[in-house]
Design a protein around this motif. Structure first.
Motif, PDB file in Angstrom:
ATOM      1  N   THR A 163      -3.814  -0.712   4.388  1.00  0.00           N
ATOM      2  CA  THR A 163      -3.625  -0.301   2.997  1.00  0.00           C
ATOM      3  C   THR A 163      -2.896  -1.366   2.186  1.00  0.00           C
TER       4      THR A 163
ATOM      5  N   ASP B 116      -4.139   3.372   8.223  1.00  0.00           N
ATOM      6  CA  ASP B 116      -2.894   3.299   7.452  1.00  0.00           C
ATOM      7  C   ASP B 116      -2.173   1.959   7.539  1.00  0.00           C
TER       8      ASP B 116
ATOM      9  N   PHE C 211       3.829   2.736   4.426  1.00  0.00           N
ATOM     10  CA  PHE C 211       3.723   4.109   4.908  1.00  0.00           C
ATOM     11  C   PHE C 211       4.408   5.122   3.993  1.00  0.00           C
TER      12      PHE C 211
ATOM     13  N   VAL D 260      -2.530   6.093   2.896  1.00  0.00           N
ATOM     14  CA  VAL D 260      -1.331   6.120   3.741  1.00  0.00           C
ATOM     15  C   VAL D 260      -1.335   7.417   4.542  1.00  0.00           C
TER      16      VAL D 260
END
Length: 391
Positions: free
Chosen positions: A373, A370, A377, A356
């Protein structure tokens, strides 16, 4: 890797990130939507390997990132995944990277955490000071620059590395001899395709054999399997070309490792066809050593992502870019692996699902992964982590 890295220069080699997005959609590509994902089929066949590469985890924690499970409880990321059923951790090792990045000491420390969480170890030595992938495999600055010297060095280094993991009680269970070695290793000495059109199969395969010998010498009495890892997920022709050559040149390996990012490596149907073909053709099990899929097109740090709204996603109708769509994607991956002939679909390793915003691919750079993932976040787990379950 350079700051202008592309996924074919980095993530295509997994292990890296590019600044912008970067595979244009074919003219007839289906537009991306955010519609709800259909209910994903849930495979009942157990996969023997269900894990993730978490090599950035210590740096992210040092940057202040905290992870929460599906219930919102703060826990270390590896324990969150293990609780869901993950049983392997992949660890990247560089020779002399920038301070704080994945060197031997960091990998050993993370291996201890993996063992505490009940995970086995897949070791990923890049045989580089920093990122290695199909677009670059530079020789470490401290290593020899000739074939004889490199052959000796890769063997002794791999032997010593494997022994170090065993000595601390975290023996390596599976090792890949290099990272996405589709185009060779330790360039230019072991570079497979040269600018003049020639191919260095003898040098390349000799280095692979030396690394394999070192790994097996270092494992002691622990059972260690070796893997050759390329980046051709759904690309059957490219996979056949590479592994036919490995067989021809007598390179020993136990597992066929593939990276599978659908935006670069084809549809789920192409993945299925390629894995099934490999098992039949070579008589070896297959592992998706790297896999990921976007859960959003938003950019968590506002500094650029490798996969954005213009990326071509071949199965986006089945797997829309939403948390639910990402979860459906991982369920489909499980289903493909579960149906590989004779139980030879070992499993999958998500690539850096914890990356992140907070740490760049190099000092001062962005976290351009990011939106690929399995945590949002803020570090909250996404539904796709349920794909680590055993049954």
């Amino acid at each position: 890797m350079s700051s202008a890295l592309s996924r074919r220069g980095f993530l295509a080699g997994a292990g890296g990130m590019a600044l912008a997005t970067l595979v244009p959609s074919p003219a007839n590509a289906t537009p991306k939507t955010a519609s709800p994902a259909p209910a994903a089929p849930r495979s009942k066949t157990a996969l023997s390997i269900r894990g993730a590469d978490l090599s950035f985890l210590p740096q992210l924690e040092e940057a202040g990132v905290r992870y929460r499970d599906l219930a919102g409880r703060v826990r270390p990321a590896e324990q969150i995944l293990a609780h869901e059923g993950a049983n392997y951790m992949r660890l990247r090792v560089w020779i002399d990277p920038p301070p704080g990045y994945s060197d031997k000491a960091r990998a050993l420390a993370l291996a201890r955490r993996a063992r505490k969480a009940g995970m086995k170890i897949l070791l990923d030595p890049h045989y580089c000071d920093f990122w290695a992938d199909p677009s670059k495999q530079p020789i470490p600055a401290s290593w020899p620059a000739d074939l004889a010297g490199l052959t000796t060095k890769i063997k002794s280094y791999t032997r010593s590395l494997v022994r170090a993991f065993a000595a601390q009680g975290t023996p390596v269970d599976l090792i890949q001899i290099g990272n996405e070695v589709t185009n060779g290793i330790l360039w230019p000495v072991g570079q497979l395709y040269l600018p003049d059109g020639s191919q260095q199969w003898a040098a390349f395969t000799g280095l692979l054999k030396a690394g394999t010998e070192g790994a097996l010498e270092g494992c002691g009495g622990h059972r260690l399997r070796t893997m050759l890892h390329i980046d051709k997920g759904g690309r059957m022709g490219d996979t056949r070309w590479f592994f036919d050559k490995m067989v021809e040149w007598g390179v020993p390996f136990d597992v066929i490792g593939q990276s599978y990012y659908p935006m670069w490596h084809g549809s789920m149907a192409e993945l299925r066809a390629n894995l099934n073909d490999s098992v039949t053709r070579y008589g070896k099990p297959v592992l998706l050593a790297e896999v990921s899929y976007p859960w959003t097109f938003e950019d968590g740090d506002g500094r650029g992502n490798i996969v954005g709204p213009d990326a071509y996603l071949p199965d986006v109708d089945r797997f829309p870019v939403t948390p639910a769509g990402q979860a459906a994607f991982y369920e489909a991956v499980r289903d493909v692996l579960a149906q590989v002939p004779d139980g030879n679909g070992l499993g999958f390793m998500a690539w850096e699902p914890e990356w992140v915003p907070g740490v760049g691919w190099q000092p001062g750079a962005e976290a351009s992964n990011d939106n690929l993932t399995q945590f949002d976040f803020t570090g909250r787990a996404l539904p796709s982590i349920r794909s680590y379950r055993r049954p």
